[in-house]
Scaffold this motif. Sequence first.
Motif, mmCIF file in Angstrom:
data_model
loop_
_atom_site.group_PDB
_atom_site.id
_atom_site.type_symbol
_atom_site.label_atom_id
_atom_site.label_comp_id
_atom_site.label_asym_id
_atom_site.label_seq_id
_atom_site.Cartn_x
_atom_site.Cartn_y
_atom_site.Cartn_z
ATOM 1 N N GLU A 1 0.811 -1.220 0.000
ATOM 2 C CA GLU A 1 0.000 0.000 0.000
ATOM 3 C C GLU A 1 0.845 1.271 0.000
ATOM 4 O O GLU A 1 0.386 2.319 -0.452
ATOM 5 C CB GLU A 1 -0.921 0.019 1.221
ATOM 6 C CG GLU A 1 -2.056 -0.981 1.156
ATOM 7 C CD GLU A 1 -3.115 -0.722 2.212
ATOM 8 O OE1 GLU A 1 -4.295 -0.932 1.916
ATOM 9 O OE2 GLU A 1 -2.755 -0.315 3.343
ATOM 10 N N ALA A 2 2.072 1.186 0.507
ATOM 11 C CA ALA A 2 2.954 2.358 0.527
ATOM 12 C C ALA A 2 4.397 1.880 0.666
ATOM 13 O O ALA A 2 4.646 0.812 1.242
ATOM 14 C CB ALA A 2 2.591 3.292 1.679
ATOM 15 N N VAL A 3 5.333 2.674 0.140
ATOM 16 C CA VAL A 3 6.748 2.318 0.233
ATOM 17 C C VAL A 3 7.562 3.525 0.677
ATOM 18 O O VAL A 3 7.231 4.674 0.350
ATOM 19 C CB VAL A 3 7.298 1.797 -1.121
ATOM 20 C CG1 VAL A 3 6.568 0.537 -1.554
ATOM 21 C CG2 VAL A 3 7.208 2.861 -2.200
ATOM 22 N N GLY A 4 8.624 3.263 1.441
ATOM 23 C CA GLY A 4 9.547 4.315 1.833
ATOM 24 C C GLY A 4 10.366 4.787 0.646
ATOM 25 O O GLY A 4 10.501 4.081 -0.364
ATOM 26 N N LYS A 5 10.971 5.956 0.765
ATOM 27 C CA LYS A 5 11.657 6.581 -0.375
ATOM 28 C C LYS A 5 12.892 5.805 -0.832
ATOM 29 O O LYS A 5 13.345 5.985 -1.972
ATOM 30 C CB LYS A 5 12.034 8.016 -0.026
ATOM 31 C CG LYS A 5 12.999 8.161 1.141
ATOM 32 C CD LYS A 5 13.274 9.640 1.430
ATOM 33 C CE LYS A 5 14.250 9.803 2.598
ATOM 34 N NZ LYS A 5 14.503 11.239 2.884
ATOM 35 N N GLU A 6 13.452 4.928 0.017
ATOM 36 C CA GLU A 6 14.636 4.163 -0.376
ATOM 37 C C GLU A 6 14.292 2.762 -0.885
ATOM 38 O O GLU A 6 15.185 2.006 -1.270
ATOM 39 C CB GLU A 6 15.587 4.042 0.814
ATOM 40 C CG GLU A 6 16.168 5.368 1.280
ATOM 41 C CD GLU A 6 17.083 5.209 2.479
ATOM 42 O OE1 GLU A 6 17.395 4.054 2.841
ATOM 43 O OE2 GLU A 6 17.495 6.231 3.059
ATOM 44 N N VAL A 7 13.030 2.403 -0.895
ATOM 45 C CA VAL A 7 12.617 1.052 -1.289
ATOM 46 C C VAL A 7 12.579 0.938 -2.811
ATOM 47 O O VAL A 7 11.951 1.769 -3.487
ATOM 48 C CB VAL A 7 11.229 0.718 -0.708
ATOM 49 C CG1 VAL A 7 10.738 -0.641 -1.227
ATOM 50 C CG2 VAL A 7 11.287 0.724 0.806
ATOM 51 N N ASN A 8 13.248 -0.082 -3.351
ATOM 52 C CA ASN A 8 13.257 -0.268 -4.806
ATOM 53 C C ASN A 8 12.969 -1.692 -5.254
ATOM 54 O O ASN A 8 13.028 -1.990 -6.453
ATOM 55 C CB ASN A 8 14.597 0.195 -5.406
ATOM 56 C CG ASN A 8 15.787 -0.493 -4.757
ATOM 57 O OD1 ASN A 8 15.677 -1.601 -4.224
ATOM 58 N ND2 ASN A 8 16.946 0.167 -4.789
ATOM 59 N N ASN A 9 12.665 -2.594 -4.308
ATOM 60 C CA ASN A 9 12.404 -3.977 -4.705
ATOM 61 C C ASN A 9 10.924 -4.277 -4.945
ATOM 62 O O ASN A 9 10.583 -5.295 -5.539
ATOM 63 C CB ASN A 9 12.962 -4.958 -3.664
ATOM 64 C CG ASN A 9 12.360 -4.793 -2.285
ATOM 65 O OD1 ASN A 9 12.011 -3.684 -1.876
ATOM 66 N ND2 ASN A 9 12.241 -5.893 -1.548
ATOM 67 N N VAL A 10 10.032 -3.382 -4.506
ATOM 68 C CA VAL A 10 8.596 -3.553 -4.741
ATOM 69 C C VAL A 10 7.961 -2.183 -4.983
ATOM 70 O O VAL A 10 8.540 -1.145 -4.643
ATOM 71 C CB VAL A 10 7.882 -4.246 -3.552
ATOM 72 C CG1 VAL A 10 8.377 -5.676 -3.372
ATOM 73 C CG2 VAL A 10 8.071 -3.448 -2.261
ATOM 74 N N ARG A 11 6.750 -2.226 -5.565
ATOM 75 C CA ARG A 11 6.003 -0.992 -5.811
ATOM 76 C C ARG A 11 4.592 -1.121 -5.244
ATOM 77 O O ARG A 11 4.128 -2.232 -4.951
ATOM 78 C CB ARG A 11 5.922 -0.722 -7.319
ATOM 79 C CG ARG A 11 7.263 -0.456 -7.976
ATOM 80 C CD ARG A 11 7.104 -0.115 -9.439
ATOM 81 N NE ARG A 11 6.550 -1.248 -10.194
ATOM 82 C CZ ARG A 11 6.318 -1.215 -11.506
ATOM 83 N NH1 ARG A 11 6.569 -0.102 -12.197
ATOM 84 N NH2 ARG A 11 5.836 -2.262 -12.116
ATOM 85 N N ILE A 12 3.918 0.005 -5.107
ATOM 86 C CA ILE A 12 2.535 0.003 -4.632
ATOM 87 C C ILE A 12 1.693 -0.872 -5.573
ATOM 88 O O ILE A 12 1.794 -0.767 -6.794
ATOM 89 C CB ILE A 12 1.972 1.443 -4.582
ATOM 90 C CG1 ILE A 12 2.702 2.247 -3.495
ATOM 91 C CG2 ILE A 12 0.466 1.430 -4.303
ATOM 92 C CD1 ILE A 12 2.337 3.720 -3.474
ATOM 93 N N GLY A 13 0.892 -1.731 -4.974
ATOM 94 C CA GLY A 13 0.046 -2.638 -5.750
ATOM 95 C C GLY A 13 0.624 -4.024 -5.935
ATOM 96 O O GLY A 13 -0.094 -4.954 -6.333
ATOM 97 N N ASP A 14 1.928 -4.216 -5.671
ATOM 98 C CA ASP A 14 2.543 -5.536 -5.817
ATOM 99 C C ASP A 14 1.987 -6.516 -4.783
ATOM 100 O O ASP A 14 1.754 -6.151 -3.628
ATOM 101 C CB ASP A 14 4.058 -5.463 -5.633
ATOM 102 C CG ASP A 14 4.791 -4.919 -6.843
ATOM 103 O OD1 ASP A 14 4.170 -4.836 -7.920
ATOM 104 O OD2 ASP A 14 5.987 -4.582 -6.715
ATOM 105 N N GLU A 15 1.809 -7.754 -5.216
ATOM 106 C CA GLU A 15 1.483 -8.835 -4.291
ATOM 107 C C GLU A 15 2.793 -9.384 -3.748
ATOM 108 O O GLU A 15 3.704 -9.719 -4.519
ATOM 109 C CB GLU A 15 0.694 -9.932 -5.009
ATOM 110 C CG GLU A 15 -0.662 -9.458 -5.508
ATOM 111 C CD GLU A 15 -1.464 -10.561 -6.180
ATOM 112 O OE1 GLU A 15 -0.919 -11.662 -6.392
ATOM 113 O OE2 GLU A 15 -2.651 -10.316 -6.489
#
Length: 309
Positions: free
Chosen positions: A72-86
């Motif tokens: 539902e939300a990701v921190g600014k340094e997160v790059n392995n998943v995106r919003i909406g990913d299962e």
Amino acid sequence: MKRIQFDRYGEASEMYMGDYELPQLKSNEVKIKVRAAAINPLDWKQRKGALKLFMSNRFPKGIGNDFSGIVEAVGKEVNNVRIGDEVFGTMDVKHPGAFAEALITPAGYISKKPSQISFSEASCLPIPCATAWAALFIKGNISKRSRVLINGCMGAVGAMAVQLARSKGAFVAGTCSENDMERAKDLGLNAVFNYADKNYWKNIKPFDLVFDTSGLMEPAIGFSMLNPKGKFVDINPTPKRMLRGLFSGKYRMTFATAGMSHLTEFADIAVKESLKAGIAKEIGFSEAIDIITKIEKGEKVKGRVVIRF
């Protein structure tokens, strides 16, 4: 949001369904809407205080570790998943809380869920697979020519250990109760032994690895089953077992954290090798406290129990 939580360490009666507001998302964290959460013995060990030296001092604390859901939300340094990913993954051992409508966990503790497996199946992977992986490949260093014995092959960790070792081509034997022997054969074991038979091991060709998932095998017996360079891996170490083991040179201990960086590999193997999660029951969130209490008190369930949201 609702989650199962507790205000002090103790027995199952300390759990309750409460309201909880998630903290502000950190730069390396992910917020997930939970779709399924698998029950593990670690959950009540944490609630009882067995790991309180490693946990935060704040209450109320959540309960539950392994889950699957939707980002539902990701921190600014997160790059392995995106919003909406299962995704599927686990909680930081210091901050459990997967038995909840939503959670926040470090991005390094999750991986994308393959579309070929269900949310329930994915939630059963993290801790059992990570523990088995650490024992087999990090401590045991097995290969397709290895001979492996899994003591307690029908538990959550044991069943995954059997399948992961077989996926690499190893010869795998296992021990379980007489009632579970037929189910054990379905996992692809090369040999199955009734652990109630105290002499089953006396005429067996030596193993390269004995993995005791139950903590019930005497280390000396495990050592006697090994070839000269073999290893005995323990995931339930006690001071007594450690003392006996360290003098042998064959004793190793490990925990799930050692294998948790391999979540993506578990997902790939789950698809390619059709890992069997062994789900016995799926329950609603409102039933969870009652079922956790019954399992903790010894109610037998032939497989995993998953909470659905």
